[in-house]
Design a protein around this motif. Structure first.
Motif, PDB file in Angstrom:
ATOM      1  N   UNK A  67       0.804  16.412  58.077  1.00 41.37           N
ATOM      2  CA  UNK A  67      -0.593  16.042  58.288  1.00 41.37           C
ATOM      3  C   UNK A  67      -1.564  17.101  57.769  1.00 41.37           C
ATOM      4  N   UNK A  68      -1.031  18.301  57.480  1.00 37.68           N
ATOM      5  CA  UNK A  68      -1.886  19.367  56.971  1.00 37.68           C
ATOM      6  C   UNK A  68      -2.251  19.183  55.500  1.00 37.68           C
ATOM      7  N   UNK A  69      -1.413  18.443  54.768  1.00 42.73           N
ATOM      8  CA  UNK A  69      -1.520  18.507  53.307  1.00 42.73           C
ATOM      9  C   UNK A  69      -2.914  18.134  52.810  1.00 42.73           C
ATOM     10  N   UNK A  70      -3.487  17.078  53.392  1.00 42.28           N
ATOM     11  CA  UNK A  70      -4.759  16.622  52.839  1.00 42.28           C
ATOM     12  C   UNK A  70      -5.912  17.558  53.166  1.00 42.28           C
ATOM     13  N   UNK A  91      -1.922  18.339  43.942  1.00 45.77           N
ATOM     14  CA  UNK A  91      -0.969  17.297  44.315  1.00 45.77           C
ATOM     15  C   UNK A  91       0.483  17.733  44.338  1.00 45.77           C
ATOM     16  N   UNK A  92       0.733  19.024  44.244  1.00 43.02           N
ATOM     17  CA  UNK A  92       2.108  19.529  44.285  1.00 43.02           C
ATOM     18  C   UNK A  92       2.351  20.068  45.692  1.00 43.02           C
ATOM     19  N   UNK A  93       3.376  19.562  46.365  1.00 40.22           N
ATOM     20  CA  UNK A  93       3.594  20.002  47.750  1.00 40.22           C
ATOM     21  C   UNK A  93       3.961  21.482  47.850  1.00 40.22           C
ATOM     22  N   UNK A  94       4.374  22.066  46.723  1.00 43.91           N
ATOM     23  CA  UNK A  94       4.578  23.524  46.727  1.00 43.91           C
ATOM     24  C   UNK A  94       3.258  24.252  46.952  1.00 43.91           C
ATOM     25  N   UNK A  95       2.171  23.564  46.657  1.00 43.25           N
ATOM     26  CA  UNK A  95       0.845  24.140  46.869  1.00 43.25           C
ATOM     27  C   UNK A  95       0.187  23.577  48.117  1.00 43.25           C
ATOM     28  N   UNK A  96       1.004  23.121  49.061  1.00 45.76           N
ATOM     29  CA  UNK A  96       0.455  22.613  50.325  1.00 45.76           C
ATOM     30  C   UNK A  96       0.924  23.535  51.445  1.00 45.76           C
ATOM     31  N   UNK A  97       0.255  23.482  52.582  1.00 42.93           N
ATOM     32  CA  UNK A  97       0.685  24.356  53.698  1.00 42.93           C
ATOM     33  C   UNK A  97       2.131  24.084  54.124  1.00 42.93           C
ATOM     34  N   UNK A 138     -13.939  30.508  57.108  1.00 42.23           N
ATOM     35  CA  UNK A 138     -13.759  31.545  58.116  1.00 42.23           C
ATOM     36  C   UNK A 138     -14.531  31.266  59.390  1.00 42.23           C
ATOM     37  N   UNK A 139     -15.431  30.301  59.346  1.00 40.90           N
ATOM     38  CA  UNK A 139     -16.119  29.896  60.565  1.00 40.90           C
ATOM     39  C   UNK A 139     -15.436  28.659  61.171  1.00 40.90           C
ATOM     40  N   UNK A 140     -15.247  27.628  60.326  1.00 41.81           N
ATOM     41  CA  UNK A 140     -14.731  26.357  60.838  1.00 41.81           C
ATOM     42  C   UNK A 140     -13.252  26.464  61.196  1.00 41.81           C
ATOM     43  N   UNK A 141     -12.475  27.071  60.326  1.00 40.36           N
ATOM     44  CA  UNK A 141     -11.027  27.067  60.539  1.00 40.36           C
ATOM     45  C   UNK A 141     -10.543  28.318  61.263  1.00 40.36           C
ATOM     46  N   UNK A 182      -7.622  29.787  53.598  1.00 40.44           N
ATOM     47  CA  UNK A 182      -8.839  29.228  54.214  1.00 40.44           C
ATOM     48  C   UNK A 182      -8.540  28.719  55.613  1.00 40.44           C
ATOM     49  N   UNK A 183      -7.256  28.459  55.875  1.00 45.30           N
ATOM     50  CA  UNK A 183      -6.770  28.057  57.189  1.00 45.30           C
ATOM     51  C   UNK A 183      -7.291  26.703  57.647  1.00 45.30           C
ATOM     52  N   UNK A 184      -7.713  25.893  56.676  1.00 46.46           N
ATOM     53  CA  UNK A 184      -8.074  24.514  57.017  1.00 46.46           C
ATOM     54  C   UNK A 184      -6.872  23.815  57.628  1.00 46.46           C
ATOM     55  N   UNK A 185      -5.683  24.238  57.207  1.00 45.22           N
ATOM     56  CA  UNK A 185      -4.464  23.604  57.727  1.00 45.22           C
ATOM     57  C   UNK A 185      -4.285  23.880  59.212  1.00 45.22           C
ATOM     58  N   UNK A 186      -4.794  25.027  59.671  1.00 43.01           N
ATOM     59  CA  UNK A 186      -4.661  25.317  61.104  1.00 43.01           C
ATOM     60  C   UNK A 186      -5.505  24.339  61.918  1.00 43.01           C
ATOM     61  N   UNK A 187      -6.683  24.027  61.383  1.00 43.21           N
ATOM     62  CA  UNK A 187      -7.524  23.049  62.065  1.00 43.21           C
ATOM     63  C   UNK A 187      -6.830  21.684  62.078  1.00 43.21           C
ATOM     64  N   UNK A 188      -6.151  21.375  60.965  1.00 40.67           N
ATOM     65  CA  UNK A 188      -5.527  20.054  60.849  1.00 40.67           C
ATOM     66  C   UNK A 188      -4.236  19.949  61.649  1.00 40.67           C
ATOM     67  N   UNK A 189      -3.579  21.063  61.895  1.00 43.07           N
ATOM     68  CA  UNK A 189      -2.222  21.007  62.467  1.00 43.07           C
ATOM     69  C   UNK A 189      -2.225  20.618  63.941  1.00 43.07           C
TER      70      UNK A 189
END
Lengths: 468, 441, 455
Positions: free
Chosen positions: B34-37, B46-52, B332-335, B82-89
């Motif tokens: 669920x983090x990928x997007x 679009x390469x999962x090697x470049x996804x969290x 750094x604020x949101x995530x 950017x840690x957007x994935x932490x917010x998504x996880x």
């Protein structure tokens, strides 16, 4: 470099082919982690033409092809069995057009469900299927598994919302079905939806858009135990009321959800139902009132309405991310996707608890309760082999119980490899043979996602998955 | 491509870069995807090697003894952190606690090995950026050139492109009109009823480039009844060192700040740039030595300006600003700090302002600390994506609470010759308190 | 089109096993098999390519399982729609799909032709309600697909494949349907339009409106006039009926009883059309939507000329379902909804005496022609009066194709020599795959040979 990789590069462009073992490892499984197998190569095509070229290469080389969207399948639908080439459609991720007059959008297969939702924000329309994986899962993947979600109760599953597809067939030809209806032929769109990539690779989808309801009310009903909650669901349906959504979470999952999202659910609640009614504002209050009355009558301690939009969103977030949040409880889990006739919901919930006790496996439950679709989540530690075996046995027993209740082993996740051995329990040999005939008609050499969906002849229901 | 693409295997038989990472942190990831997007690089490539999820698997492979190949390394370096994935996880995976120590260890291993001398890192990043005074001296000629109109001419003629590499990318990052402002005082008193005593964190690059924003922030704090102390001994937060693999340098910076701020005197240490705030809020996590409890106490006092004012209950400003604005969520604020609603709530108090939601607001603009200097191509792609989204809102003002984002968005807008105003929420709030407008007429 | 002359013998098996037996026997004798339901769609499709055995499902008419609380029902394929409706009505449930001639039409037949009526816009076609089935394939093998739960992703969606396959893959013997609670209230609002083009802005508004119709019917041309609904537009201000059903029947259907159908008068179609919008929901919802639609239409400068309210089931709905029931030659065009009005504009001059009914929300246009009218001569060569049926079909098909759409012939007279290509149009892109499927379900081409797209 292998001749296969050379040809794939020629077909799809050098920059779109992965072949280094360390990079392939990332594609060795999807959301089901107990089955892994690295692919021979990964292709990330940028166009339908490239998809077709890749299919032709794989046909020539005799290599299986496994399509992949976001890789969120919970049934192992994307696991590349048989040293397959993975065809990941993630680079085909454009929303091509939004046509409100015809209530239709055209998207490439790799567009994420939520990406489409965002593209539609402000238009007054939405794409109805909203699987819990929607943040990541793609429209192509939703199509392949006939994905559902909480709101399918009133609005139907993906097959009810696909107007057309562009698909690459196993011989590399590109064909389009729809979006204009055509009575002069078989419903191949309906057949392709849910075919898990075994009949063709869907590259473009014409989806139906639904007008947003004028208003909706979202309620949570709190029950002392899960039996009462599931009984209330059956009673609401039996009373002839079909809300927009009717979702169940039991105590075990509520604890996780509370830790993750701090909604403020009472800690002593045995289960809660999330109920949503929608439509013209004029009719909502009475609709809600009837549901509240039924909930109370069948044991709800409290029924509360989400009063603000953020609260409603948080409530839905809790429900939709509940499954993935179980990583907080346990290092591994197995989520089942059983479905039973709606009046049997209390019975199956009861049986699940009993099965968990007997196998000493902790099971927590979420359910699209209005559809009779239960998602028991079996918690275990993958490092403990015995626990793994117990979890698998308990999972299988839950699904066999669903079959015994007149239900099915999957409502929306698909068969993949995880449940393939149970197909023989669910269907008679002649029924499976009919499906095999369909498959052969589309893909005579069985190169598209082999080993998924349809069990090979003679696979015992007790076998674990695919032949290795 | 050489053989199977592995090299440096020798290096990591001695030091596994995942060695210091608690393995349970890897196990928290249930591979749901669920983090990928949420991941900017996956969204672009679009390469999962470049996804969290993919990167966690790569790091976990290394932890399990798989050698780190060049390709794996490239995927890991492309992460913006950017840690957007932490917010998504949903499972609460602390991705930052995996990628940061991992990359740190890789950098350190590099230095121990056939260490190449990276002049940019050593001089520009470590000796120049963290020191506001040095930066300002360096920027003096730029300011002069800007005033004379030479700088714009140079930009138009593409003269900066002849400056090689990362230095060349820095020039167009600077705001087109570097404003001057007087040095910050040691103390500013509250206006009206006194509601809080706070210390203000000044920072390095932020002070050199965005001093007017500092002044705006201080005035807003005063308007909200805050006595503001600005301890003169304070320095850089240490984020530049930390994210570039200089762990020890970062700790030195952190500990200098422990000395500079007398914690018990203040209700909060207020910081107005998200990158600094995120770093300081993690002081308690990075170094396990005798000072750790003190650093943790410090970290607990750190508050982002938006968060602080929102909690305090901001006095609504009176000046009308009739404009359409959009707010960009700094990673750094949101995530990193999970602050998304506070700035929106504050801005919504400005009379006349229409705040339109920015599509993909939570996707990184490509600035990401020094990422825009190190990963130019991806950084540019993300800046373009961000500006496309900004344009789709029809806003005339873009707001962001972080220096890097402001510079990055401004540069892309300038490249496209788009006359949008890019400012910090405090700049706009200050204008409203002062009953001024961002533009004339 | 299937006629009695091609049925050499008829069987009426009593259960699925007997159907299988019949197919096996026919196969061993090399005979074709024609499944027969209520016979209401015997005019649908091309003529059989060879004589064969008729297998009537009339005796497979039982309700197998009626778990009312699950909102599903399992019935045998020969059960009529009317019988099904009665059975469901007892439970306060219904199948919200309109099927013409429900007293004769069977569930199996409706599924085989993928039936749908005016409420297609709100509720889809019968395909959307088929959860599972049992069928006999062309080798006499019994197989099932789907199941009895409302959501099921196990294996291929075989029920979709069977729906609309015109019995060419298998003879349906049993069907499990998803059913729904009935709507509490319904309404039908009609407005008259001076020109067909005036419909498009109204249709476009409906797409965006908070009024959520379940039926959008655009009527044009000459339609059978049973009750004044489809006759010439009234002159001057139109009365608005907000009567309850009983009153409506009295006022509006005085002549309906026992008079049967008759063709009266003509309306020059290029100058007149009628838009009928159907609504369903709770009484509050319907009341609100009726008011809202009045407001919308008033704002657009059109008035409501007829209005029926009351629970669904009023004969007026069935009339919309049956149209153009008495036509000898009828066609169905499918285009994108947005192309409906423009397509109507092009085809109306070609069929000045045709009855035109468009499911405008779905882009489905139905054209009914009487062979006695001057529109076409169904038999023989073209003459001075009008084009032959074949030429007219080609012309209309070109219009449909130009709009990116399709045309199929739904009914044609016994004695009209239409080929399968005339009826179904040129083969679609996947005819090869469809044929491959057909070959595997009916390898000896026993089932309904010649009638569908398969040779």
């Amino acid at each position: 470099m292998s001749p296969l990789v050379t040809e794939l590069r020629a077909a799809a462009g050098r920059e779109n082919v992965l072949s280094a073992p360390s990079e392939l490892a990332v594609y060795d499984c999807d959301g089901l982690t107990i089955e892994r197998q690295p692919p021979r190569a990964v292709v990330l095509p940028g166009s339908t033409r490239q998809v077709a070229a890749v299919i032709r290469v794989c046909q020539r080389q005799g290599v299986p092809v496994v399509p992949r969207g976001a890789g969120t399948s919970l049934a192992g639908g994307c696991v590349p069995l048989g040293e397959a080439v993975v065809l990941a459609l993630s680079r085909m991720n454009k929303v091509l057009s939004i046509d409100l007059r015809n209530r239709m959008a055209v998207v490439e297969a790799g567009v994420a469900n939520l990406q489409l939702a965002r593209a539609l924000s402000g238009t007054g329309f939405h794409f109805a299927p909203d699987p819990s994986s929607q943040a990541a899962s793609t429209i192509g993947g939703n199509t392949a598994t006939n994905a559902g979600g909480p709101h399918t109760l009133k609005y139907g599953v993906t097959v009810n919302h696909v107007l057309g597809v562009e698909v690459v067939l196993s011989n590399g030809s590109i064909v389009q079905f729809g979006p204009v209806g055509d009575p002069a032929g078989l419903d191949l769109i309906g057949l392709l939806v849910g075919s898990e990539g075994t009949l063709g690779i869907v590259t473009k989808v014409w989806v139906r858009l639904m007008p947003n309801p004028q208003d909706f009310h979202t309620l949570r009903a709190i029950f002392a135990d899960v039996a009462d909650a599931s009984n209330a669901v059956s009673q609401i349906i039996a009373a002839g009321i079909i809300p927009a959504a009717m979702e169940l979470m039991d105590q075990g999952i509520l604890a996780v959800v509370e830790e993750a999202f701090h909604f403020g659910f009472p800690t002593d609640a045995g289960a809660i139902l999330i109920l949503e009614v929608d439509g013209p504002r004029a009719g909502l209050d009475r609709q809600q009132q009837r549901i509240v009355e039924l909930c109370r009558q069948f044991g709800a301690r409290e029924v509360l309405q989400a009063s603000t939009a953020p609260q409603r969103e948080l409530l839905w977030k809790c429900r939709k991310l509940a499954v993935a949040a179980t990583g907080r409880l346990s290092p591994s889990y197995l989520i089942e996707d059983g479905v039973v006739p709606r009046s049997r919901l209390p019975q199956i919930i009861d049986r699940i608890a009993e099965i968990g006790r007997r196998h000493q496996i902790r099971i927590v439950n979420v359910a699209h309760a209005g559809d009779g679709n239960v998602h028991p989540i079996l918690l275990f530690d993958e490092r403990d082999r015995q626990q793994v075996d117990r979890a698998l046995a308990a999972g299988r027993e839950v699904l066999e119980e669903c079959i015994a209740c007149g239900g099915s082993v999957t409502a929306e996740h698909g068969i993949g490899i995880e449940k393939i051995a149970l197909m023989g329990r669910l269907f008679a040999p002649a029924d499976l043979e009919a499906m095999r005939r369909v498959r052969q008609a589309f893909d005579p050499s069985l190169r598209l996602n082999p080993g998924k969906l349809i069990p090979p002849r003679g696979l015992s229901p007790l076998d674990r998955g695919h032949p290795q | 491509m050489q053989g199977n693409g592995f090299h440096n295997a020798k290096l990591f038989t001695a030091v596994n870069p995942a060695a210091t990472i608690d393995y349970a942190l890897f196990q928290r990831c249930v591979h749901c995807g669920l983090c990928t997007s949420s991941c900017p690089t996956y969204t672009e490539l679009g390469d999962e090697n470049d996804s969290p999820r993919g990167r966690i698997q790569l790091m976990r492979m290394v932890a399990d003894g798989h050698p780190l190949s060049d390709r794996m390394r490239r995927h890991l370096e492309l992460c913006l952190d950017c840690r957007a994935c932490e917010t998504a996880c949903p499972s609460g995976v602390r991705y930052g606690r995996l990628i940061e120590p991992f990359r740190l260890a890789v950098e350190q291993a590099d230095q121990r090995g056939e260490a190449r001398y990276d002049w940019f890192r050593e001089i520009v990043l470590f000796r120049l950026f963290p020191y506001a005074d040095r930066m300002r001296r360096l920027l003096l000629p730029v300011r002069l050139m800007q005033r004379l109109g030479w700088y714009e001419m140079a930009e138009r003629l593409g003269l900066f492109r002849v400056i090689p590499g990362r230095l060349g990318r820095m020039a167009p990052l600077l705001p087109s009109r570097l404003q001057t402002a007087p040095r910050l005082p040691k103390f500013l008193p509250a206006v009206g009823r006194k509601r809080a005593r706070v210390a203000f964190f000044v920072g390095c690059v932020a002070d050199a480039v965005f001093r007017p924003t500092h002044w705006a922030t201080l005035r807003v704090l005063q308007q909200n009844g805050c006595d503001v102390f600005i301890p003169p001994e304070q320095g850089c937060c240490g984020a530049i060192h930390f994210h570039s693999g200089d762990n020890r340098g970062a700790r030195r910076m952190a500990d200098a700040n422990l000395v500079a701020f007398e914690l018990d005197r203040y209700d909060a240490i207020v910081v107005n740039h998200a990158g600094c705030g995120a770093m300081m809020k993690e002081y308690g996590l990075h170094w396990q030595d005798g000072l750790q409890p003190h650093r943790a106490k410090f970290a607990a006092k750190v508050k982002d300006i938006n968060e602080f004012l929102d909690n305090l209950g901001m006095v609504p400003p009176a000046g009308r600003i009739e404009a359409v604005a959009t707010y960009h969520d700094a990673c750094h604020l949101a995530h990193a700090q999970a602050i998304t609603e506070a700035p929106r709530r504050l801005l919504s108090l400005i009379p006349g302002l229409e705040l339109r939601e920015l599509p993909e607001s939570g996707i990184c603009c490509g600035s990401a600390g020094v990422y825009n200097l190190n990963q130019a191509e991806m950084s540019d792609r993300l800046a373009q994506r961000k500006v496309e989204n900004i344009l789709s809102t029809g806003a005339r003002i873009v707001l962001a609470s972080n220096a890097g984002c402001l510079l990055q968005i401004q540069r892309e807008l300038r490249r496209r010759k788009l006359p949008l105003f890019v400012m910090h929420p405090m700049d706009l709030l200050d204008l409203s308190y002062e009953s001024k407008r961002p533009w004339r007429g | 089109m299937i006629s009695a002359s091609q049925i050499t013998e008829s069987l009426t098996p009593a259960d699925t096993a007997a159907v299988a037996e019949a197919v096996r026997n026919a196969g061993s004798r090399g005979m074709a098999v024609y499944p027969i339901g209520g016979g209401t769609q015997s005019g649908y499709g091309a003529a059989p390519s060879r004589p064969g055995i008729g297998v009537s499902l009339a005796n497979l008419n039982r309700v197998i399982d009626d778990p009312a609380d699950d909102l599903t029902i399992t019935v045998e394929a020969g059960l009529t729609l009317a019988a099904l409706d009665r059975c469901l009505a007892v439970r306060r449930q219904r199948l919200p799909v309109d099927v013409p001639r429900p007293k004769q039409a069977t569930v199996g037949g409706a599924v085989a032709v993928n039936a749908a009526g005016p409420r297609r816009y709100g509720y889809g076609t019968i395909r959307d309600y088929v959860l599972g089935f049992t069928a006999v394939d062309g080798t006499g093998t019994v197989f099932s697909g789907g199941g009895s739960v409302v959501k099921n992703a196990a294996g291929y969606n075989m029920a979709r494949l069977m729906s609309g396959s015109l019995g060419t893959l298998g003879i349906l013997t049993q069907v499990t349907l998803m059913v729904r609670p009935p709507a509490e209230a319904a309404a039908l609002l009609v407005c008259d339009l001076a020109q067909i083009e005036a419909a498009e802005p109204l249709l476009a508004d409906l797409v965006r409106s908070d009024v959520r119709p379940i039926a959008i019917e655009l009527l044009a041309g000459q339609l059978p006039d049973e009750d004044g609904l489809f006759g010439p537009p009234p002159k001057g201000d139109s009365p608005i009926f907000a009567a309850d059903t009983a009153v409506a029947k009295k006022q509006i259907f005085p002549a309906a009883k026992g008079t049967g159908r008759r063709l009266v008068g003509t309306v020059p179609c290029e100058r007149a059309a009628r838009l009928c919008v159907g609504l369903e929901g709770s009484s509050e919802e319907v009341d609100w939507m009726v008011e809202e639609l009045h407001r919308d239409w008033n704002a657009a400068g059109v008035g409501v000329t007829r209005q029926w309210t009351g629970p669904y089931g009023d004969p007026i709905w069935q009339q919309l379902t049956e149209m153009p029931g008495n036509a000898e030659l009828s066609m169905e065009i499918h285009v994108l909804p947005s192309a409906t009005v423009a397509t109507l504009g092009k085809l109306l001059p070609l069929v000045p005496h045709g009855a035109i009914q468009a499911r405008a929300g779905n882009g489905v246009i139905r054209i009914g022609l009487s062979c006695r009218a001057e529109d076409c001569r169904c038999v023989g060569e073209a003459d001075a009066v009008g084009p032959t049926a074949v030429a007219l079909i080609r012309q209309l098909r070109e219009i449909a194709a130009a709009a990116g759409g399709k045309l199929v012939v739904a009914q044609h007279p016994d004695d009209t020599p239409l080929t399968a290509a005339d009826i179904w149009g040129p083969p679609g892109p996947a005819v090869r795959v469809m044929q491959a499927v057909k070959d595997r379900f009916d390898p000896h081409n026993l089932l309904n040979p010649g009638r569908f797209i398969f040779p």
